[in-house]
Design an enzyme around this catalytic site. Sequence first.
Site, mmCIF file in Angstrom:
data_model
loop_
_atom_site.group_PDB
_atom_site.id
_atom_site.type_symbol
_atom_site.label_atom_id
_atom_site.label_comp_id
_atom_site.label_asym_id
_atom_site.label_seq_id
_atom_site.Cartn_x
_atom_site.Cartn_y
_atom_site.Cartn_z
ATOM 1 N N ARG A 163 16.352 -47.641 -53.442
ATOM 2 C CA ARG A 163 15.829 -47.711 -54.802
ATOM 3 C C ARG A 163 16.968 -47.822 -55.812
ATOM 4 N NH1 ARG A 163 11.902 -43.067 -57.026
ATOM 5 N NH2 ARG A 163 13.836 -41.892 -56.921
ATOM 6 N N GLU A 184 1.596 -42.062 -64.896
ATOM 7 C CA GLU A 184 2.222 -41.021 -64.079
ATOM 8 C C GLU A 184 2.588 -39.838 -64.964
ATOM 9 O OE1 GLU A 184 5.677 -42.876 -62.352
ATOM 10 O OE2 GLU A 184 6.125 -43.924 -64.217
ATOM 11 N N TYR A 189 19.961 -44.395 -62.342
ATOM 12 C CA TYR A 189 20.276 -43.157 -61.623
ATOM 13 C C TYR A 189 19.297 -42.973 -60.480
ATOM 14 C CZ TYR A 189 16.264 -40.672 -63.663
ATOM 15 O OH TYR A 189 14.988 -40.266 -64.019
ATOM 16 N N LYS A 206 14.644 -47.412 -62.275
ATOM 17 C CA LYS A 206 14.998 -46.010 -62.583
ATOM 18 C C LYS A 206 16.172 -46.000 -63.566
ATOM 19 C CE LYS A 206 15.031 -41.497 -60.291
ATOM 20 N NZ LYS A 206 13.782 -41.042 -60.913
ATOM 21 N N ARG A 250 31.757 -51.808 -78.057
ATOM 22 C CA ARG A 250 30.318 -51.920 -78.269
ATOM 23 C C ARG A 250 29.899 -53.342 -78.622
ATOM 24 N NH1 ARG A 250 25.916 -51.722 -81.562
ATOM 25 N NH2 ARG A 250 24.210 -50.359 -80.855
#
Length: 290
Positions: A54, A182, A35, A149, A102
């Site tokens: 990104r 962070e 995301y 991300k 799955r």
Amino acid sequence: MVLQRTIYLNGEYLPESQAKISIFDRGTLFGDAVYDVVPVLSDRFINFDKHYLRLTRSLDSLSIPCPVSSRDLLTSIRELALRNRLSEGVVYIQVSRGIADRDFLADKDLSPTVFMFTQQKSLLQHPKLPNGVTLKTVPDIRWARRDIKSCNLLGQVLAKSRAQDEGADDALMIESDGTITECGSSSFFIYRDQCIVTRPLGTEILPGVTRNALMKLKNTHQIAIEERPYTLDEVLSAEEAFLSGASSLILPVVAVDNVPIGIGTPGTISTTMRENYIQFALGSGIPTQS
């Protein structure tokens, strides 16, 4: 305030009550998705090109084909901003590998799932601005590729929940070797010895887009910036600290583990960094309407 948002899902604009994702989407089953979040200030998309880069880097790192060009994405989020009357807040963009029964192994020809939505938020007048942010240190238990991300955010959820339970606004995460990485969802900086210090880029932290802009503004700030590992002791003895992120912009940190940073109030360095960044963001942002 729009009572029911319009959501973008796989090329369609739908009322949020009608936007449905399959239970067999790999983003749901495995967190097999990435995301990004584009901030909106004064009817401008901030750092759009960097957020798109990104996003594509994260997708490439997971071998998920990028389903949308920069031009088409800009068109789509402009339409979302218009339909949701968004002038300040964020646009959330998520891309999963796609839908399949799955199985850990996925077919190579899956069509990615893409959805986007808006959130109205006060960014320029952030609710934490007057007093600053407090942090609680927690062990960094996230996976090893934090530079992607990814939608695997359980580590951040647990860190932020623990911080909240202990009366702090956010978490400050620490590696097993004692170095700072962070915050729960933002980059972190300290100011000491007339220098801003932040952890260097690598697989241990996310390459923050706001962080990147701050680094490039160092001539405007006229403050040296050093990228190196540092410890909690250095944080607690720093003159100032602050965090940066898409929706937080830059926020001063006034205490860590109930220990005041500096004099325990927002300092001139973090305040100046925020002012300079906002000026840059508003001057370089892309209008939300063409």
